[in-house]
Design an enzyme around this catalytic site. Structure first.
Site, PDB file in Angstrom:
ATOM      1  N   HIS A  56       1.269   4.853  -2.356  1.00 29.38           N
ATOM      2  CA  HIS A  56       0.899   5.744  -3.470  1.00 29.38           C
ATOM      3  C   HIS A  56       2.193   6.407  -3.918  1.00 29.38           C
ATOM      4  O   HIS A  56       2.798   7.153  -3.128  1.00 29.38           O
ATOM      5  CB  HIS A  56      -0.100   6.795  -3.008  1.00 29.38           C
ATOM      6  CG  HIS A  56      -1.358   6.218  -2.446  1.00 29.38           C
ATOM      7  ND1 HIS A  56      -2.501   6.052  -3.197  1.00 29.38           N
ATOM      8  CD2 HIS A  56      -1.648   5.729  -1.212  1.00 29.38           C
ATOM      9  CE1 HIS A  56      -3.445   5.513  -2.441  1.00 29.38           C
ATOM     10  NE2 HIS A  56      -2.953   5.297  -1.237  1.00 29.38           N
ATOM     11  N   ASP A  90       1.614   7.040   2.198  1.00 27.92           N
ATOM     12  CA  ASP A  90       2.199   8.229   1.556  1.00 27.92           C
ATOM     13  C   ASP A  90       3.370   8.692   2.421  1.00 27.92           C
ATOM     14  O   ASP A  90       3.251   9.669   3.176  1.00 27.92           O
ATOM     15  CB  ASP A  90       1.134   9.338   1.467  1.00 27.92           C
ATOM     16  CG  ASP A  90      -0.082   8.895   0.664  1.00 27.92           C
ATOM     17  OD1 ASP A  90       0.000   8.893  -0.570  1.00 27.92           O
ATOM     18  OD2 ASP A  90      -1.093   8.514   1.290  1.00 27.92           O
ATOM     19  N   HIS A 131       0.867  -1.195   0.000  1.00 30.78           N
ATOM     20  CA  HIS A 131       0.000   0.000   0.000  1.00 30.78           C
ATOM     21  C   HIS A 131       0.892   1.229   0.000  1.00 30.78           C
ATOM     22  O   HIS A 131       1.323   1.709   1.047  1.00 30.78           O
ATOM     23  CB  HIS A 131      -0.919  -0.044   1.229  1.00 30.78           C
ATOM     24  CG  HIS A 131      -1.945   1.047   1.264  1.00 30.78           C
ATOM     25  ND1 HIS A 131      -3.167   0.901   1.890  1.00 30.78           N
ATOM     26  CD2 HIS A 131      -1.955   2.304   0.757  1.00 30.78           C
ATOM     27  CE1 HIS A 131      -3.877   2.007   1.763  1.00 30.78           C
ATOM     28  NE2 HIS A 131      -3.146   2.886   1.086  1.00 30.78           N
ATOM     29  N   GLU A 170     -11.334   3.267   5.872  1.00 31.63           N
ATOM     30  CA  GLU A 170     -10.308   4.184   6.411  1.00 31.63           C
ATOM     31  C   GLU A 170     -11.075   5.245   7.218  1.00 31.63           C
ATOM     32  O   GLU A 170     -10.904   5.356   8.419  1.00 31.63           O
ATOM     33  CB  GLU A 170      -9.507   4.811   5.261  1.00 31.63           C
ATOM     34  CG  GLU A 170      -8.403   5.763   5.724  1.00 31.63           C
ATOM     35  CD  GLU A 170      -7.676   6.452   4.560  1.00 31.63           C
ATOM     36  OE1 GLU A 170      -8.219   6.503   3.436  1.00 31.63           O
ATOM     37  OE2 GLU A 170      -6.551   6.961   4.791  1.00 31.63           O
TER      38      GLU A 170
HETATM   39  N1  ADE Z   1      -4.618   8.770  -1.807  1.00 34.52           N
HETATM   40  C1  ADE Z   1      -3.381   8.767  -1.314  1.00 34.52           C
HETATM   41  N2  ADE Z   1      -3.385   8.330  -0.042  1.00 34.52           N
HETATM   42  C2  ADE Z   1      -4.668   8.032   0.262  1.00 34.52           C
HETATM   43  C3  ADE Z   1      -5.325   7.528   1.408  1.00 34.52           C
HETATM   44  N3  ADE Z   1      -4.681   7.230   2.530  1.00 34.52           N
HETATM   45  N4  ADE Z   1      -6.671   7.383   1.362  1.00 34.52           N
HETATM   46  C4  ADE Z   1      -7.340   7.674   0.251  1.00 34.52           C
HETATM   47  N5  ADE Z   1      -6.769   8.156  -0.842  1.00 34.52           N
HETATM   48  C5  ADE Z   1      -5.444   8.325  -0.856  1.00 34.52           C
HETATM   49 ZN    ZN Z   2      -3.788   4.780   0.548  1.00 35.26          ZN
END
Ligand code: ADE
Ligand code: ZN
Length: 339
Positions: A21, A281, A19, A202
């Site tokens: 991005h 991220d 996971h 989330e």
């Molecule tokens: N895009 C990048 N990080 C994210 C996250 N944690 N939740 C949703 N969209 C995202």
């Molecule tokens: Zn994410």
């Protein structure tokens, strides 16, 4: 085992990251350098100013700044540099394999041809495998705040690269954009033999996790924290050996959890869920994958065997072929026995 010993066990533990991005690995230093290289105006003068802006109380606060940051990415070379920087950092954390997300609509909406991001990322991924020995797969995420037609348009544009894409995902603003909104495009992705993953639970309620399972037919669930509110759902996720890609530092920074001492990950393992640890991220949330492992180690709520389980889960939950998974699991066994 002391925390120091646990940290050194985590440091060299072979692991996968599921996971991540790639746009979220854009470090402030690279953002400022690319803004200069590409002559793009950004609302920050220094790296310190960029970092100071990274204070969030919910997902949307972060997304606003994350989409703005991506604006400095303009050429294939930028995406290649971004990917390679991530893989170098991941390699240092003993990541052997990564399955990375990218958000093509963020780039096509700014007028970049679809090819720019994907070709640049694929180049970085090839180099990472050849030079660093880190293997990877690419997952195209649809932005859920946009409509399903835009997702379909993105899937159509991806057609020439389908052999190099592992799957599709769903990210961005969760609440108000339930999985059902993307039922048709996920079905179309399935017909093209793409794997399916989605962010769910989330910020969104357990019903969004049911939607990801029953409507999108996901192969893996991103986050899944709020599934813990529903006992029946937890039992089902455990029974189906559904992988959850959990992101502890992200959860803390986006106020999904109040403190690391209350993070649900230990309870997820106790309930038999196939949970994994990931960085989401890392440039925005204060750490790469080992920082996420260590943040949980510091709470004293997980032992060495549980961290080895988390690393095992990361390969079991990957989209690697079974024989590759077996090799990585054997490497974890050798590592664990040697320590
Ligand atoms: N895009 C990048 N990080 C994210 C996250 N944690 N939740 C949703 N969209 C995202
Ligand atoms: Zn994410």
């Amino acid at each position: 085992m002391t925390i120091d010993n646990l940290d050194s066990f985590i440091a060299d533990l072979p692991k996968a990251e599921l996971h991540l991005h790639i746009e979220g690995s854009l470090e402030p230093e690279m953002m400022v350098a690319l803004a200069k290289r590409n002559k793009v105006a950004i609302p920050f003068r220094t790296v310190e100013e960029v970092r100071a802006a990274y204070s969030f109380t919910q997902l949307q606060d972060f997304l606003d700044i994350y989409y703005q940051g991506a604006n400095v990415l303009r050429a294939e070379e930028d995406f290649r540099d971004l990917a390679l920087a991530y893989f170098q950092r991941a390699r240092a954390d003993s990541v052997r394999h990564a399955e990375i997300f990218f958000d093509p609509q963020t780039h096509t909406a700014r007028g970049l041809p679809f090819s720019v991001a994907i070709e640049g990322l694929l180049a970085g991924m090839r180099e990472a495998e050849a030079e660093l020995g880190v293997t990877s797969k690419l997952i195209l995420c649809f932005l859920r705040h946009l409509d399903e037609e835009s997702a379909f348009d993105t899937l159509r544009q991806a057609e020439p690269w389908l052999d190099r894409l592992e799957g599709v995902g769903l990210d961005s603003s969760e609440v108000g954009h339930p999985p059902e909104k993307f039922a048709k495009v996920f079905a179309a992705a399935g017909e093209r033999d793409l794997k399916r993953v989605a962010h769910a639970g989330e910020e969104g309620p357990p019903s969004y996790v049911y939607g990801a399972l029953d409507v999108l037919h996901v192969d893996r669930l991103d986050h899944g924290n709020r599934a813990m509110e529903d006992e029946i759902l937890v039992s089902r996720l455990a029974r189906e050996a559904m992988t959850l890609t959990v992101c502890p530092l992200s959860n803390l920074k986006l106020c999904v959890v109040d403190e690391m001492d209350k993070h649900p990950l230990p309870e997820m393992l106790r309930r038999g869920l196939r949970a994994t640890i990931n960085s989401d991220d890392p440039a925005y949330f204060g750490g790469y994958v080992n920082d996420n492992y260590r943040a949980l180690a510091a709470t004293g709520r997980l032992n060495r065997a549980q961290f080895a389980t988390l690393a095992r889960n990361s390969f079991l939950g990957s989209f690697l072929p079974d024989e590759e998974i077996a090799k990585h699991l054997a490497a974890i066994d050798v590592y664990t026995l040697s320590r």
